[in-house]
Design an enzyme around this catalytic site. Structure first.
Site, PDB file in Angstrom:
ATOM      1  N   GLU A 183       0.911  -1.103  -0.077  1.00  0.00           N
ATOM      2  CA  GLU A 183       0.068   0.028  -0.018  1.00  0.00           C
ATOM      3  C   GLU A 183       0.962   1.094   0.075  1.00  0.00           C
ATOM      4  OE1 GLU A 183      -1.794  -3.645   1.810  1.00  0.00           O
ATOM      5  OE2 GLU A 183      -0.089  -2.477   2.295  1.00  0.00           O
ATOM      6  N   SER A 184       2.015   1.220  -0.016  1.00  0.00           N
ATOM      7  CA  SER A 184       3.137   2.266  -0.112  1.00  0.00           C
ATOM      8  C   SER A 184       4.474   2.186   0.685  1.00  0.00           C
ATOM      9  CB  SER A 184       2.432   3.639   0.081  1.00  0.00           C
ATOM     10  OG  SER A 184       3.330   4.628  -0.577  1.00  0.00           O
ATOM     11  N   HIS A 206      13.938   8.398   9.702  1.00  0.00           N
ATOM     12  CA  HIS A 206      15.543   9.006   9.684  1.00  0.00           C
ATOM     13  C   HIS A 206      15.551   9.205  11.520  1.00  0.00           C
ATOM     14  CE1 HIS A 206      15.971   9.024   5.425  1.00  0.00           C
ATOM     15  NE2 HIS A 206      14.567   9.824   5.478  1.00  0.00           N
ATOM     16  N   CYS A 241      -1.832   3.949   0.540  1.00  0.00           N
ATOM     17  CA  CYS A 241      -2.923   3.791  -0.438  1.00  0.00           C
ATOM     18  C   CYS A 241      -4.096   3.253   0.007  1.00  0.00           C
ATOM     19  CB  CYS A 241      -2.239   3.639  -1.839  1.00  0.00           C
ATOM     20  SG  CYS A 241      -1.104   4.732  -2.233  1.00  0.00           S
TER      21      CYS A 241
END
Length: 126
Positions: free
Chosen positions: A62-63, A68, A83
């Site tokens: 879905e993405s 970081h 998504c």
């Protein structure tokens, strides 16, 4: 209005410094977050930096989920983009924030794909 995706940007401060620099912990936390949110994990890549810090991504059907980390500042920059409507990115972000023991967090959800989704393409996609 319908959206194609939901993108949550999270600023996590005052996190547990040891956890921010533990690549195994970060990797496991992100995979757990994806699964808890209802996502299907495809690829997992994390990289440690010297003397400290970690960047990584969990690619989901879905993405993606990314981090970081900046242990020297007790800070982590998190993105969770999904998504469709099967996955709840808020569940993933909450799991990550709780796992990192963040005591100060800012979250912003950005709806994605609200533009002219019915526009005709300039070129045919093969």
């Amino acid at each position: 209005m319908d959206v194609l995706g939901r993108h949550i940007i999270a600023e996590l401060w005052e996190c547990n410094l040891e956890k921010l620099n533990n690549i195994d912990f970060i990797r496991d936390t992100f995979v757990e977050a994806a699964v808890l949110a209802g996502a299907e994990v495809r690829e997992v890549v994390f990289h440690p930096f010297a003397p400290y810090g970690i960047s990584g991504v969990v690619i989901i059907s879905e993405s993606h989920l990314t981090i970081h980390s900046f242990p020297e500042h007790g800070y982590a920059s998190i993105d969770v983009y999904t998504c469709g409507d099967k996955v709840d990115p808020n569940i993933a972000v909450k799991h990550i924030a709780d796992a990192l023991e963040s005591s100060v967090g800012q979250f912003r959800e950005i709806p994605r794909g609200m533009g002219p989704v019915n526009a005709k393409p300039i070129q045919k996609i093969k």
